[in-house]
Design a protein around this motif. Structure first.
Motif, PDB file in Angstrom:
ATOM      1  N   THR A 139       0.836  -1.049  -0.112  1.00 45.76           N
ATOM      2  CA  THR A 139      -0.036   0.084   0.004  1.00 45.76           C
ATOM      3  C   THR A 139       1.005   1.298   0.110  1.00 45.76           C
ATOM      4  OG1 THR A 139       0.027  -0.170   2.297  1.00 45.76           O
ATOM      5  CG2 THR A 139      -1.837  -1.033   1.315  1.00 45.76           C
ATOM      6  N   GLY A 140       2.092   1.236   0.236  1.00 49.51           N
ATOM      7  CA  GLY A 140       2.989   2.542   0.708  1.00 49.51           C
ATOM      8  C   GLY A 140       3.082   3.317  -0.816  1.00 49.51           C
ATOM      9  N   GLY A 141       3.347   2.658  -1.828  1.00 51.48           N
ATOM     10  CA  GLY A 141       3.401   3.621  -2.929  1.00 51.48           C
ATOM     11  C   GLY A 141       2.313   4.505  -3.614  1.00 51.48           C
ATOM     12  N   ILE A 233       5.136   8.144  10.008  1.00 56.67           N
ATOM     13  CA  ILE A 233       3.785   7.711   9.248  1.00 56.67           C
ATOM     14  C   ILE A 233       3.412   6.426   9.719  1.00 56.67           C
ATOM     15  CG2 ILE A 233       4.966   7.457   7.114  1.00 56.67           C
ATOM     16  CD1 ILE A 233       2.068   8.375   5.916  1.00 56.67           C
ATOM     17  N   TYR A 234       2.089   6.282  10.187  1.00 56.96           N
ATOM     18  CA  TYR A 234       1.670   4.888  10.499  1.00 56.96           C
ATOM     19  C   TYR A 234       0.660   4.474   9.615  1.00 56.96           C
ATOM     20  CZ  TYR A 234      -0.336   1.403  13.167  1.00 56.96           C
ATOM     21  OH  TYR A 234      -1.043   0.194  13.815  1.00 56.96           O
ATOM     22  N   GLY A 235       0.417   3.148   9.379  1.00 56.34           N
ATOM     23  CA  GLY A 235      -0.731   2.420   8.809  1.00 56.34           C
ATOM     24  C   GLY A 235      -0.522   1.113   8.569  1.00 56.34           C
ATOM     25  N   LEU A 236      -1.568   0.408   8.128  1.00 52.44           N
ATOM     26  CA  LEU A 236      -1.480  -0.763   7.804  1.00 52.44           C
ATOM     27  C   LEU A 236      -2.771  -1.202   6.885  1.00 52.44           C
ATOM     28  CD1 LEU A 236      -3.000  -2.918  10.841  1.00 52.44           C
ATOM     29  CD2 LEU A 236      -3.166  -0.539  10.869  1.00 52.44           C
ATOM     30  N   THR A 237      -2.293  -2.218   5.862  1.00 52.86           N
ATOM     31  CA  THR A 237      -3.177  -2.746   4.851  1.00 52.86           C
ATOM     32  C   THR A 237      -4.598  -2.984   5.442  1.00 52.86           C
ATOM     33  OG1 THR A 237      -1.559  -4.028   3.967  1.00 52.86           O
ATOM     34  CG2 THR A 237      -3.320  -4.395   2.973  1.00 52.86           C
ATOM     35  N   GLY A 241      -3.880   1.185   4.624  1.00 54.06           N
ATOM     36  CA  GLY A 241      -2.464   1.567   4.190  1.00 54.06           C
ATOM     37  C   GLY A 241      -2.075   2.563   4.904  1.00 54.06           C
ATOM     38  N   PRO A 242      -0.836   3.286   4.387  1.00 50.68           N
ATOM     39  CA  PRO A 242      -0.212   4.401   5.246  1.00 50.68           C
ATOM     40  C   PRO A 242      -1.591   5.575   5.090  1.00 50.68           C
ATOM     41  CG  PRO A 242       0.411   4.453   2.917  1.00 50.68           C
ATOM     42  CD  PRO A 242      -0.350   3.221   3.047  1.00 50.68           C
ATOM     43  N   GLY A 243      -1.504   6.364   6.238  1.00 51.76           N
ATOM     44  CA  GLY A 243      -2.507   7.192   6.103  1.00 51.76           C
ATOM     45  C   GLY A 243      -3.595   7.259   7.586  1.00 51.76           C
ATOM     46  N   ARG A 298      -7.667  -6.052  15.873  1.00 54.26           N
ATOM     47  CA  ARG A 298      -6.465  -6.074  16.758  1.00 54.26           C
ATOM     48  C   ARG A 298      -5.211  -6.046  15.793  1.00 54.26           C
ATOM     49  NH1 ARG A 298      -7.001 -10.092  21.750  1.00 54.26           N
ATOM     50  NH2 ARG A 298      -4.948  -9.423  21.761  1.00 54.26           N
ATOM     51  N   THR A 299      -4.516  -4.951  15.963  1.00 53.98           N
ATOM     52  CA  THR A 299      -3.392  -4.588  15.011  1.00 53.98           C
ATOM     53  C   THR A 299      -2.266  -5.480  15.444  1.00 53.98           C
ATOM     54  OG1 THR A 299      -2.503  -2.744  16.201  1.00 53.98           O
ATOM     55  CG2 THR A 299      -4.274  -2.294  14.526  1.00 53.98           C
ATOM     56  N   ARG A 300      -2.163  -5.947  16.601  1.00 55.40           N
ATOM     57  CA  ARG A 300      -1.157  -6.607  17.408  1.00 55.40           C
ATOM     58  C   ARG A 300       0.253  -5.495  17.369  1.00 55.40           C
ATOM     59  NH1 ARG A 300      -0.245 -12.340  14.659  1.00 55.40           N
ATOM     60  NH2 ARG A 300      -2.444 -12.916  13.969  1.00 55.40           N
TER      61      ARG A 300
HETATM   62  O1  DLL Z   1       3.310  -0.880   6.089  1.00 52.26           O
HETATM   63  C1  DLL Z   1       1.376   0.608   5.563  1.00 52.26           C
HETATM   64  C2  DLL Z   1       2.552   1.804   5.312  1.00 52.26           C
HETATM   65  C3  DLL Z   1       3.294   2.061   4.524  1.00 52.26           C
HETATM   66  C4  DLL Z   1       2.645   2.476   6.388  1.00 52.26           C
HETATM   67  C5  DLL Z   1       3.981   3.227   4.054  1.00 52.26           C
HETATM   68  C6  DLL Z   1       3.495   3.650   6.443  1.00 52.26           C
HETATM   69  C7  DLL Z   1       4.245   4.051   5.485  1.00 52.26           C
HETATM   70  P1  DLL Z   1       1.641  -3.213   5.939  1.00 52.26           P
HETATM   71  O2  DLL Z   1       2.587  -3.825   5.099  1.00 52.26           O
HETATM   72  O3  DLL Z   1       0.170  -3.936   6.051  1.00 52.26           O
HETATM   73  O4  DLL Z   1       1.253  -1.674   5.714  1.00 52.26           O
HETATM   74  O5  DLL Z   1       2.300  -3.439   7.379  1.00 52.26           O
HETATM   75  C8  DLL Z   1       1.469  -2.839   8.360  1.00 52.26           C
HETATM   76  O6  DLL Z   1       3.746  -2.517   9.595  1.00 52.26           O
HETATM   77  O7  DLL Z   1       0.886  -3.276  11.851  1.00 52.26           O
HETATM   78  C9  DLL Z   1       3.173  -2.248  11.982  1.00 52.26           C
HETATM   79  O8  DLL Z   1       3.524  -3.424  12.708  1.00 52.26           O
HETATM   80  C10 DLL Z   1       4.083  -1.766  10.913  1.00 52.26           C
HETATM   81  N1  DLL Z   1       4.206  -0.378  10.611  1.00 52.26           N
HETATM   82  C11 DLL Z   1       3.695   0.480   9.832  1.00 52.26           C
HETATM   83  N2  DLL Z   1       4.019   1.652  10.228  1.00 52.26           N
HETATM   84  C12 DLL Z   1       4.839   1.722  11.179  1.00 52.26           C
HETATM   85  C13 DLL Z   1       5.429   2.645  11.869  1.00 52.26           C
HETATM   86  C14 DLL Z   1       2.014  -0.623   5.832  1.00 52.26           C
HETATM   87  N3  DLL Z   1       5.371   3.942  11.506  1.00 52.26           N
HETATM   88  C15 DLL Z   1       2.599  -3.023   9.822  1.00 52.26           C
HETATM   89  N4  DLL Z   1       6.118   2.492  12.963  1.00 52.26           N
HETATM   90  C16 DLL Z   1       1.948  -2.538  10.915  1.00 52.26           C
HETATM   91  C17 DLL Z   1       5.988   1.108  13.332  1.00 52.26           C
HETATM   92  C18 DLL Z   1       4.959   0.358  11.643  1.00 52.26           C
HETATM   93  N5  DLL Z   1       5.698   0.251  12.627  1.00 52.26           N
END
Ligand code: DLL
Length: 432
Positions: A139-141, A233-237, A241-243, A298-300
């Motif tokens: 999702t990052g890109g 920046i934090y997020g998860l699919t 995604g990010p955001g 639950r994100t873990r």
């Molecule tokens: O990593 C989405 C993303 C893309 C976030 C670009 C930020 C920038 P997934 O591949 O689904 O999605 O992985 C999500 O990555 O539950 C965390 O464990 C870890 N994670 C994401 N952002 C952070 C952060 C993307 N800022 C999983 N600090 C999440 C620590 C992070 N862990």
């Protein structure tokens, strides 16, 4: 500057009203459209009508990653596929991935929350966004892409890899905002330095770094080497995604887009909701998502929430930097260890590079933890005695922080594999 003043600086009551309305809608959609939730609710004797405000959220069941796996691929979709315009998956390389689906409106939502995140790092329509998150199922890109487009900035969709060329493009195109994982940022810095680039003389100004855990010391290292403001920046699919959230320049926690993603912290063992400030597992409810809505997911991820108005003017709920994941917490001889704690120590030590590997093994019945750290070019010419001293220093700092014995070994420069996306640093041989 805020992207959306009205939503990012809501009053308590305004926010509560908005969240409550959205939650009622979400619960109804999930119950009506997703058999998994219909069954779960029926088991609990719960009806959508029992939910009348955001405070009722505690009555709702949790959703686990295994629930998504059990309903792979499209069992958790709340709309017909004809309304789904895009899908993404988590970046894990083993097993079935988790899937996020997006309707047109979800892509709109993604663009909005990502525009907020990029604005948090100061991005405007005059900026050139060097987007080195991978494009594709990850999702990052595309997430960053949609946000930058919404702002009207110039996006360079460079994606991951081909690092020398990236540095050239960054220099020639005058990139001002950098988006990629923190580990890839350091690799970019290293390659650029080898090419004789002085990053501080480039127009780069800020970056939104995430997708993997990183420490505050890593931030300082990145800021010093690249001469920019480095924000988390934090997020998860599963959620979008990010955001989901981003830090502001105050660096006092990640501002969550809590009008769309409702956060809670629970004790991961008991499921009990914890008060603000207490550390536990982050749980998120997607209040407004259409294609793949989730209730109390639950994100873990381990963190704590910080309510209250920030000096930047935003009233959105903040969260502390992610400490690690419930599933990547290492238990070494009964002691809980997060890789990020080890990183905090390593990044401070003179003569080493922030490239490391944590190896855990079992010798007899004893867990052994060894940390391999790269030394820098300057160190390599030093006497063996001095190298031993650095090893001892790292060893004693980690041991006093964690309270367990560790082994530390300095390794030659550039021998630890660099990552172009998420870094893999922990090798637990006990489970192999
Ligand atoms: O990593 C989405 C993303 C893309 C976030 C670009 C930020 C920038 P997934 O591949 O689904 O999605 O992985 C999500 O990555 O539950 C965390 O464990 C870890 N994670 C994401 N952002 C952070 C952060 C993307 N800022 C999983 N600090 C999440 C620590 C992070 N862990």
């Amino acid at each position: 500057m805020m992207w959306n003043n009205e939503r990012e600086a809501l009053t308590d009551s305004g926010k509560k009203a908005l969240q409550s309305e959205a939650l009622k809608g979400l619960v109804k959609r999930a119950y009506d459209k997703i058999p998994f939730y219909t069954e779960k609710f029926d088991e609990l004797g719960l009806k959508p009508a029992h939910i009348s405000s955001i405070e009722d959220i505690v009555k709702l069941p949790f959703t686990n990653k295994t629930d998504l796996r059990d309903n792979y691929p499209f069992g958790m979709f709340a709309v017909p596929m004809s309304e789904v315009v895009e899908t993404h998956t988590s970046s894990g390389t083993t097993g079935k991935p988790v899937i996020g689906g997006y309707t047109k409106k979800d892509i709109d939502l993604w663009s909005e929350v990502m525009a907020r995140c990029l604005t948090l790092s100061g991005t405007t329509s005059s900026d050139v966004v060097h987007n080195a998150y991978g494009y594709g199922l990850f999702t990052g890109g595309l997430g960053v892409h949609y946000g930058a487009r919404r702002i009207g900035a110039t996006v360079i969709p460079v994606s991951g890899g081909n690092t020398k060329r990236q540095v050239m493009i960054m220099q020639d195109f005058g990139s001002t905002i950098l988006t990629c994982t923190p580990s890839y940022t350091l690799y970019l810095a290293e390659v650029g330095e080898e090419m004789g680039i002085d990053f501080k003389r480039l127009p780069l100004r800020a970056g939104n770094f995430g997708a993997e855990p990183w420490s505050n010391n890593m931030r300082i290292e990145i800021e010093n080497r690249l001469g920019l403001l480095a924000l988390d920046i934090y997020g998860l699919t599963e959620i979008i995604g990010p955001g989901v959230g981003n830090e502001c320049e105050q660096k006092t926690g990640v501002h969550l887009c809590d009008d769309h993603f409702y956060p809670e912290i629970i004790n991961p063992d008991t499921g009990e909701v914890l008060p603000p400030g207490e550390v536990g597992e982050l749980v998120i409810t997607t209040l407004t998502k259409e294609a793949t809505p989730l209730i109390r997911y639950r994100t873990r991820d381990i963190t704590a929430l910080k309510p209250g108005k920030c000096a930047c003017g935003r009233t959105s709920m903040r969260m502390e930097r992610i400490m690690g994941r419930t599933d990547d917490m290492l238990i070494i001889r009964g002691v809980n260890v997060f890789p990020s704690q080890i990183e905090e120590v390593l990044v401070r030590i003179e003569g080493t590079e922030p490239h490391y590997r944590i190896v855990i093994d079992r010798v007899g019945s004893l867990d052994v933890l060894e940390v391999l750290v790269e030394m820098n070019e300057k160190m390599i010419s030093d006497e063996i005695k001095e190298l031993e001293q650095v090893e001892l220093k790292i060893k004693s700092e980690i041991e006093s922080l964690l309270g367990i014995k560790v082994g530390v070994k300095l390794v030659e420069p550039k021998t630890i594999t660099r990552s172009e996306g998420k870094a893999k640093r922990v090798f637990d041989k006990r489970t192999l």
